[in-house]
Write an enzyme that holds these catalytic residues in place. Structure first.
Site, PDB file in Angstrom:
ATOM      1  N   SER A   1       0.836  -1.203   0.000  1.00 34.35           N
ATOM      2  CA  SER A   1       0.000   0.000   0.000  1.00 34.35           C
ATOM      3  C   SER A   1       0.873   1.256   0.000  1.00 34.35           C
ATOM      4  O   SER A   1       1.673   1.461  -0.907  1.00 34.35           O
ATOM      5  CB  SER A   1      -0.961  -0.048   1.193  1.00 34.35           C
ATOM      6  OG  SER A   1      -2.000   0.889   1.039  1.00 34.35           O
TER       7      SER A   1
ATOM      8  N   ASP B   1     -10.229  -5.020  -3.619  1.00 35.25           N
ATOM      9  CA  ASP B   1      -9.587  -4.015  -2.767  1.00 35.25           C
ATOM     10  C   ASP B   1     -10.484  -2.779  -2.670  1.00 35.25           C
ATOM     11  O   ASP B   1     -10.775  -2.131  -3.678  1.00 35.25           O
ATOM     12  CB  ASP B   1      -8.227  -3.633  -3.366  1.00 35.25           C
ATOM     13  CG  ASP B   1      -7.347  -2.861  -2.387  1.00 35.25           C
ATOM     14  OD1 ASP B   1      -7.897  -2.115  -1.559  1.00 35.25           O
ATOM     15  OD2 ASP B   1      -6.119  -3.016  -2.458  1.00 35.25           O
TER      16      ASP B   1
ATOM     17  N   HIS C   1      -7.868  -5.762   0.496  1.00 35.95           N
ATOM     18  CA  HIS C   1      -6.607  -5.029   0.701  1.00 35.95           C
ATOM     19  C   HIS C   1      -5.740  -5.853   1.645  1.00 35.95           C
ATOM     20  O   HIS C   1      -5.697  -5.597   2.855  1.00 35.95           O
ATOM     21  CB  HIS C   1      -6.924  -3.645   1.283  1.00 35.95           C
ATOM     22  CG  HIS C   1      -5.781  -2.679   1.220  1.00 35.95           C
ATOM     23  ND1 HIS C   1      -5.221  -2.256   0.036  1.00 35.95           N
ATOM     24  CD2 HIS C   1      -5.093  -2.041   2.213  1.00 35.95           C
ATOM     25  CE1 HIS C   1      -4.243  -1.397   0.283  1.00 35.95           C
ATOM     26  NE2 HIS C   1      -4.147  -1.255   1.600  1.00 35.95           N
TER      27      HIS C   1
END
Length: 211
Positions: free
Chosen positions: A105, A157, A189
């Site tokens: 991320s 996600d 995610h």
């Protein structure tokens, strides 16, 4: 396998810390077939700073985030400061040994740019559930064109849209990258076992590449 240890540098996501990804690095290395003496894990913590999108709440963050849409401003000074910090960490902690840069991320944003800014090219770059902000300002150095880059993203996600992975791949290819693999998974995610297997195979192939 090289007779020198491979250093795996893992950059965590927003609000997490180095301990969040360190076990992933060990599992990944062992899946490649490396024993304890073959690898070293580095999982630095991001500095604690206010994050605009979270109402200024203090949390571990590599840079500020002003919004999630594509048109939101980008905290490039914050990105560049973290990139410089990670690039500076590599020389004293890694030396001349091979190394891998991986980021999840927000950490993936820094991993890619640090891979381009470091004095030595990493053996591979792993970009997990991440995106490429300020893509129009991204430059892939000539000596990084053949750098192996793995992109992994979840189709469900709800934090970083899955379209971000395809856009990042397109930008990298347009910049001249010749060794980019993009993988999509039935997940949110996160990191799933299938992605771990694919990353292990990707690293094993990177080790076998002629240097």
């Amino acid at each position: 396998m090289t007779n020198r240890a491979v250093h795996i540098i893992l950059l965590h996501g927003l609000g997490a810390n180095g301990d969040d990804l360190a076990p992933i690095g060990r599992i990944l290395a062992e899946s490649v077939g490396w024993s304890n003496g073959d690898f070293v894990i580095h999982a630095p913590d991001a500095p604690v700073a206010p994050v605009t999108i979270n109402n200024g709440y203090l949390m571990p963050s590599w840079f500020d985030i002003y919004g999630l849409d594509r048109d939101a401003p980008v905290d490039m000074p914050g990105v560049e400061a973290s990139v410089e910090r990670i690039a500076a960490l590599i020389a004293p902690q890694v030396g001349d040994d091979p190394y891998v840069l991986a980021g999840f991320s927000q950490g993936g944003v820094i991993a890619l740019r640090a891979a381009c800014a470091a004095k030595r090219t990493p053996m591979a770059v792993l970009l997990l559930s991440t995106w490429l902000p300020a893509a129009d300002q991204f430059v892939l150095p000539q000596d990084r064109k053949a750098m192996p880059i793995f992109i992994g993203h979840g189709e469900q996600d709800d934090v970083v849209p899955v379209a971000s992975a395809a856009r990042m791949g397109h930008v990298l290819n347009a910049a001249g990258a010749t060794c980019v693999e993009t993988h999509f998974y039935t997940m949110a995610h996160q990191i799933c076992p299938e992605e771990m297997q694919d990353m292990a195979q990707f690293l094993a192939d990177a080790v076998r590449q002629p240097k």
